[in-house]
Design an enzyme around this catalytic site. Structure first.
Site, PDB file in Angstrom:
ATOM      1  N   ASP A 890      38.172  21.071   0.105  1.00 44.86           N
ATOM      2  CA  ASP A 890      36.839  20.464   0.107  1.00 44.86           C
ATOM      3  C   ASP A 890      36.594  19.695  -1.182  1.00 44.86           C
ATOM      4  OD1 ASP A 890      36.585  21.819   2.452  1.00 44.86           O
ATOM      5  OD2 ASP A 890      35.221  23.353   1.697  1.00 44.86           O
ATOM      6  N   LYS A 958      21.589  23.514  -4.243  1.00 46.27           N
ATOM      7  CA  LYS A 958      22.843  22.909  -3.799  1.00 46.27           C
ATOM      8  C   LYS A 958      22.623  21.746  -2.834  1.00 46.27           C
ATOM      9  CE  LYS A 958      27.227  23.827  -1.484  1.00 46.27           C
ATOM     10  NZ  LYS A 958      28.137  24.849  -0.885  1.00 46.27           N
ATOM     11  N   ASP A1146      34.175  15.382   4.324  1.00 45.33           N
ATOM     12  CA  ASP A1146      34.890  15.495   3.049  1.00 45.33           C
ATOM     13  C   ASP A1146      35.581  16.849   2.916  1.00 45.33           C
ATOM     14  OD1 ASP A1146      32.641  17.028   2.843  1.00 45.33           O
ATOM     15  OD2 ASP A1146      32.088  16.381   0.832  1.00 45.33           O
TER      16      ASP A1146
END
Length: 1321
Positions: A890, A958, A1146
């Site tokens: 990741d 986050k 991603d």
């Protein structure tokens, strides 16, 4: 002398049909050169493996410009540039008509298609077709397949359907063919055209010879004329013989002999040699010829006998007679296998049969399964309560039986009514009858029911759906089924993906041209052999669906039973299963379709496999390779490569890019993603099924019965306003959570049923892209892009030995999933080894043990990894253990990684692991610590700082940090943080909104300080989009300068400048994908339906752009296009290295043993992407794409905007400078002296920069005031902001002069990434 072999061929030609001739299965194979083969500067010809009948004309296979030895990644970008759409009230132009089809034209094509199907109404189709030929002469929508369809219909009318007037229809066919042959309407003659005319010759030649001399002349082209033209135009004789217009082997044989004999007479060697193959092919043996039939299992047929004197309620005993029957399930299986056998006889080597059967018979299978379960339940009654979970199927069967009968009656009545009407020319589009007869009533009935059941709970509507979306979805599903049935009738072989690792020279000129040539050849075969059909407009879909849904709402009922509280007796009531009403959603009144609460409850608990349409399922074979922008993935179900957001402009750009061969790598990458085989992780599935059936809340699985307590009403809620408000807020939150629980339960139910269906099968997930280029699996319910549960249920079909490095990566992967991902790799390995007892306990006793795995960030993936690691360690040889579990790599806040690389930002690069470090940097923790420090400073003065201090965990910030790079607004950040605060339950729920507002401001401020380089690039991208979307194409300047007029032609204040702002933000990704932002002002079309008045948007009638949305969305969309390009480059490189690959944007997945190799590829492709001066290329594209575009001065006259441009390095034209000075003088309250200075500057500006001010032509120049007149300052307006006047909107500035230079790049060297351990980890 005629050669002996030719004579023998002529006399021994066997009957054959097009199905037994060469298939294009080899067409889409990969280039045979290895990846390191030298690239050639010349076009690569199609190799000898191509069937002889495939086209090889230069215009069919000519690829784009060669890129030579430098490779595609270093080549200049290939722009796809098309005209800007016109305003709705503008007169059409030839070039816009060429590219953009309006809805009336689309409806006309659809009515032609419907009327021609099964010769429903050929005269009406002919009339509409002739009207289109006049209105849209030369338009590309009038394709050869359309002409051939009419040509075939005319011949059929003459031969069968209207034989009484055969001369008229044959004459029409001859005239149409001659028109095509002459090329006066820009339509080429194809193999199908010749097939139809040869068929006409066979059918009518004798009849023509018997006509009297005084009959009107009919000059039907002779075989000699046709074969001569055929050979001169280079059209394959085999293509003619195998064309879909020829439906029988007898006709095919006659035409083949006719062509052969004529070719021999005319010494046409090419045609003679080509037909030589036919003899061998036609003799292909039947693979089942010597295989005897297997005797099926039989059972006595049960009959229900009733004595005439039996009571109505008396039970009837089944009896048997002497007649035997095949059991139901076996009968269905045999019928399916019969279709497989038939297909194998026709195409003996085709491996796609099972998938074709799945797609062909999915609707039939769903209907039969529902019917069988309904019969079973009716026989058993309520004796077995365990079978009550199938009540949903019983209801669906009852609705289906009623609805199909109702539709048959209503459609027949509608057809009779429409046939009695006298339709005026141009009004044929209003007919519904031709479309409703395209499918059987039972098919439309089942599709309508399945789609409405599937959509329950979508669009923010609890236990229901938005009306407009529901109607569009049903209409689209009906259209898709119609197109699928057409494809099934063609029975064509499908080009396969035979890409072998090491053979795909994706990034060389020769490899790219190979891909292009092969795709064009395969696509042309598919086009020539597929029947023509037209797409339906949004309006047509809604009208068709409203007819079906209205009938369903009318007949669908459920019976509710309950106990009368007063009498204690059981009572029942028949209620509608669906009803329509209105709801307010986000402040807007919307029409909705609601489900009866009983149906909604059943939907969350019953077996719902039969409510999943086949187009939403994974595939059992590798997806069909993408041959065109609208041809790929499923075999028969029509699918488009891009998920267009109601934007015709997007679709046209994609179509043209595909036609010009600019997006071969996009197609190839999607083929790679779709070819990854998957299986269901059975051990994990069994655990999930156990928990699901228990009905409890567990590890992100919602409970069957909502288990949160309802808020208690406070005693003083009537007298205490604050307590009442808190109570009402909590009640709203409770009901919202209850509704969300139901929706989540339905979602998990879909996943479980699909997983159960595919247990034991290897399946594939076809992919397409969104408009930014991001790839998504097409099946929406169960895929690796889904939630933690979906990912835990999946693993690769192929297993590979772990090896030492693979075992290490499996341990690291487990640590990442659990949440221990901040330490270095060695720390993570040690952590996994220290938790082996917990790992073993989780794998062996997942529900009975300590349940350690349920505390992980991703519990279901963690459980799957625990099981895999335990199996490896217990295998005796862990390094040789065959592991199929995907292991992830990741990116660290991947959007910020791209920004840091774009700007060379050293500080930002360190925070997102682009630089070399011993331990991974954690930008989320860093921001959380910055915010925590700020709260500490303010806790004594701010209520919310004191409330939140010590509670700012990494998870709270986050999502906001991650989405900042994608343009999250303050409101979006506040909502994200509010959700996290509510989930943590550390502060009162009623305080979450205000606390999240305070916290969002601090988080955004901290991010801005940390990533200043990213902020500069965001501002630059935003400014470019703001200017571009305000600009007007040069050809529309004259129209933009005209005065506004109302519908009566009376002048209004202002000009048309705003109406002419139609310029979208368009750019080209590094993979040469044209990206068109779809954001335009909301413009809805009202459609009156039988249910409600529905408002929908018409993608064929674009409104002006929404400049604000275009500008704010451009930075995140641009970054998305970069991460999509990075992923696709990585996918292609992995295929070249024989590495299994899957991705979730991603997050890149492969086998544990291949992580090291994939990691190197990830870094190489990222560096390759960012060493190409991405922003400079974007800046150059703006100057090229929008060359000569101009901006009205009135739009950009803001002194604030001018100041921003100057700060970004732009030197404003003197005209804008003078305006800025004028505004400054007025704001300062200056008197006449200052104003005179400003006016003097304006005079100088007019003298010095004539080129800056674009004058309209002489005709409109009289209406254009001078700049001095335009900015007429009076005493009354001295202290007010100068408003744009008509003259300002008639004065224009070159867009190119205002595009800011690219922000200066920092010193970070992107090649450093190759040494970063934690870039992707």
């Amino acid at each position: 002398m005629i050669p002996r072999t030719v004579r023998r061929l002529e006399t021994t030609l066997l009957p054959y049909s097009r199905q037994c001739l060469p298939r294009p299965a080899r067409l889409y194979s990969s280039p045979s050169k290895r990846a390191n083969a030298p690239a050639l500067a010349t076009a690569h010809a199609i190799d000898e493996s191509y069937p002889a009948f495939m086209p090889t004309r230069q215009e069919d296979i000519q690829p784009g410009p060669s890129v030579g030895m430098r490779g595609l990644t270093k080549s200049p970008p290939k722009y796809t540039i098309l005209p800007t759409p016109l305003p709705e009230d503008a007169e059409s132009s030839p070039i816009n008509d060429f590219y953009f089809t309006d809805s009336p034209t689309q409806d006309s094509l659809a009515i032609i298609d419907a009327c021609l199907r099964d010769s429903y109404d050929v005269p009406r189709a002919q009339r509409v077709f002739n009207e289109l030929r006049v209105k849209r002469a030369g338009d590309p929508i009038l394709v050869p397949q359309l002409y051939n369809t009419l040509l075939s219909a005319y011949v059929d009318m003459a031969a069968r359907n209207d034989a009484e007037h055969w001369e008229k229809w044959l004459g029409d066919a001859i005239v149409l063919f001659q028109t095509m042959q002459a090329g006066t309407e820009r339509v080429r003659v194809t193999a199908g055209s010749y097939a139809i005319m040869l068929l006409a010759w066979i059918q009518f030649n004798e009849k023509l010879s018997l006509r009297t001399f005084d009959a009107p002349a009919l000059h039907l082209p002779s075989p000699g004329d046709l074969v001569s033209l055929l050979d001169e135009q280079g059209i394959s004789a085999t293509a003619v013989v195998t064309d879909r217009a020829i439906s029988t082997a007898e006709d095919a044989t006659k035409i083949a002999r006719l062509i052969l004999s004529t070719a021999v007479e005319q010494n046409r060697d090419r045609l003679v040699l080509e037909l030589r193959e036919v003899e061998a092919i036609a003799k292909h043996p039947d693979p089942f010829a010597d295989v005897p039939e297997a005797m099926p299992v039989m059972r006595p047929r049960e009959t229900q006998e009733r004595d005439a004197t039996a009571d109505e309620g008396e039970e009837i005993s089944p009896t048997t007679d002497d007649v035997m029957e095949v059991p139901f399930n076996l009968d269905v299986l045999r019928r399916h296998l019969a279709r497989v056998k038939m297909a194998r006889q026709v195409l003996p080597e085709n491996v796609l049969i099972r998938q074709k059967v799945l797609e062909d018979s999915a609707i039939d299978v769903a209907r039969e399964r529902i019917a069988q379960q309904a019969r079973m339940l009716a026989e058993l009654g309520n004796k077995d309560q365990a079978l009550n979970r199938h009540g949903l199927q019983r209801w669906m069967w009852e609705w289906h039986t009623k609805l199909q009968d109702r539709l048959a009656i209503e459609i027949n009545a509608l057809l009779q009514h429409e046939q009695s009407l006298k339709i005026k020319p141009g009004k044929d589009q209003q007919l519904l009858g031709p479309f409703l007869q395209l499918l059987k009533p039972e098919t439309m009935s089942l599709i309508t029911i399945l789609e409405l059941m599937r959509m329950s709970g979508t669009g923010g509507v609890s236990d229901g759906m938005k009306m407009a979306r529901a109607l569009l979805t049903v209409g689209t599903a009906i259209e898709a089924e119609y197109h699928a049935q057409l494809r099934k009738k063609n029975n064509m072989s499908v080009p396969s993906q035979s890409m072998r690792p090491g053979q795909v020279a994706y990034f060389t000129g020769q490899g790219y041209q190979d891909l292009y040539a092969r795709r064009i050849a395969a696509r042309k075969y598919m086009e020539d052999n597929e029947s023509w059909s037209a797409d339906w407009s949004q309006t047509l879909k809604v009208r068709i669906a409203s007819f079906l849904v209205d009938n369903l709402i009318d007949i669908a009922t459920v019976t509710r039973r309950g106990i009368d509280k007063t009498t204690g007796e059981e009572i029942e009531e028949v209620q509608p299963a669906f009803f329509h009403s209105y709801e307010y959603v986000h402040g807007h009144k919307l029409g909705v379709i609601k489900l009866n609460s009983m149906v909604a409850e059943r939907l969350a608990s019953d077996d719902i496999r039969d409510t999943v349409p086949p187009r939403n399922l994974p595939m059992l074979v590798k997806p069909k390779p993408w041959l065109d922008y609208n041809d790929g993935a499923y075999l028969n179900i029509k699918t488009k490569v891009m998920r267009f957001k109601e934007s015709q402009e997007q679709e046209v750009h994609m179509r043209e890019a595909a036609r010009q061969g600019k997006i071969e790598l996009i197609f190839a990458a999607l083929d790679v993603l779709g070819s990854t085989p998957w299986v269901i992780n059975r051990p994990v599935f069994d655990i999930v099924l156990n928990i699901w059936n228990s009905g409890g809340r567990f590890a992100k699985i919602p409970p069957a019965v909502f288990d949160m307590p309802e808020p208690e009403k406070p005693a003083d809620w009537l007298t205490n306003p604050k307590a009442r408000n808190v109570y009402l807020m909590r009640v709203r939150a409770y009901h919202q959570a209850k509704g969300n629980n139901h929706s989540e339960r339905c979602s998990v139910n879909y996943k479980m049923e699909i997983a159960r269906t595919f247990i034991g099968d290897t399946f594939y997930l076809p992919h397409n892209i969104d408009f930014r280029g991001r790839a998504y699996p097409i099946p929406p319910h169960l895929s690796h892009i889904g939630d933690d549960l979906s990912r835990g249920l999946l693993k690769f079909a192929e297993a590979k030995p772990l090896g030492a490095r693979g075992l290490r990566w499996l341990k690291i992967h487990l640590a990442n999933l659990y949440g221990f991902d901040k330490g270095n790799f060695e720390d993570r390995v040690i952590w996994a080894e220290q938790n082996l007892d917990n790992i073993y306990d989780s794998a062996e006793r997942p529900l009975e043990g300590k349940r350690w795995w349920t505390k992980a960030d991703d519990p279901w993936q963690c459980l799957a990894t625990c099981m895999e690691l335990r199996n490896a360690l217990k295998s005796g040889d862990p390094l040789a253990y065959e592991c199929a579990l995907p292991v992830h790599q990741d990116g660290t806040c991947n959007g910020l990684q791209h920004y840091a690389a774009l700007g060379g930002d050293e500080k930002g690069a360190r925070q997102v692991n682009l630089d070399v470090t011993d331990r991974p940097s954690d930008v989320y923790t860093y921001v959380a610590d910055m915010v925590e420090a700020q709260l500490e400073r303010e806790k004594d003065t701010n209520k919310y700082a004191a409330m939140l201090v010590g509670k700012i965990a990494r998870k709270v910030v986050k999502q906001t940090v991650m989405t900042t790079v994608y343009g999250v607004t303050f409101i979006g950040a506040r909502e994200q943080i509010e959700k996290q605060l509510k989930d943590r339950e550390e502060i009162p729920e009623e305080e979450c909104w205000a606390a999240s507002s305070y916290l969002a401001k601090n988080v955004l401020a901290a991010i801005g300080d940390l990533f200043s380089g990213a902020k500069d690039i965001q501002v630059w991208l935003n400014m470019c989009a703001r200017l571009i979307t305000k600009s007007i194409p040069p050809e529309r300047i004259e129209e933009a300068s005209k005065d506004l007029v109302d519908k009566r032609g009376k002048k209004k204040q202002g000009t048309r400048a705003k109406k002419e702002q139609m310029t979208s933000m368009i750019w080209t990704s590094p993979m040469n994908l044209p990206i068109v932002q779809p954001y335009r002002k909301t413009k809805r079309k009202q459609i009156m339906t039988a249910i409600q008045s529905v408002f929908i948007s018409d993608p064929n009638s674009p409104a002006e752009v929404n400049s604000m949305k275009q500008a704010s969305a451009f930075p995140p969309n641009f970054i998305h296009s970069l991460d999509a390009s990075h992923m696709m480059k990585t996918a292609l490189r992995c295929r070249d290295e024989d590495i299994t690959f899957a991705s979730v944007h991603d997050s890149y997945w492969t086998h544990a043993c291949d992580i090291d190799r994939m990691s190197a590829i990830i870094r190489d492709t990222f560096v390759d992407l960012h060493t190409g001066e991405v922003l400079k290329k974007l800046h150059d594209e703006f100057l090229y794409r929008y060359k000569d575009y101009k901006i009205p001065l009135g739009v950009i006259r803001s002194s604030t905007l001018i100041r921003k441009l100057r700060n970004m390095g732009v030197t404003p034209p003197p005209v804008m400078t003078a305006i800025e000075e004028m505004d400054a003088a007025i704001r300062a309250g200056s008197e006449n002296d200052d104003i005179e200075v400003a006016e003097a500057d304006i005079d100088a500006a007019e003298t010095d920069v004539e080129a800056e001010v674009i004058d309209v032509d002489a005709q409109s120049a009289e209406d254009t005031q001078t700049l001095e007149d335009a900015i007429d300052i009076t005493a009354a307006t001295r202290r007010k902001r100068i408003r744009p006047t008509i003259a300002l909107n008639k004065t224009y500035v070159e867009l190119a002069d205002l595009i800011p230079p690219v922000p200066q790049k920092g010193d970070f060297d992107v090649n450093t990434i190759k040494k970063s351990l934690y870039f992707f980890s």
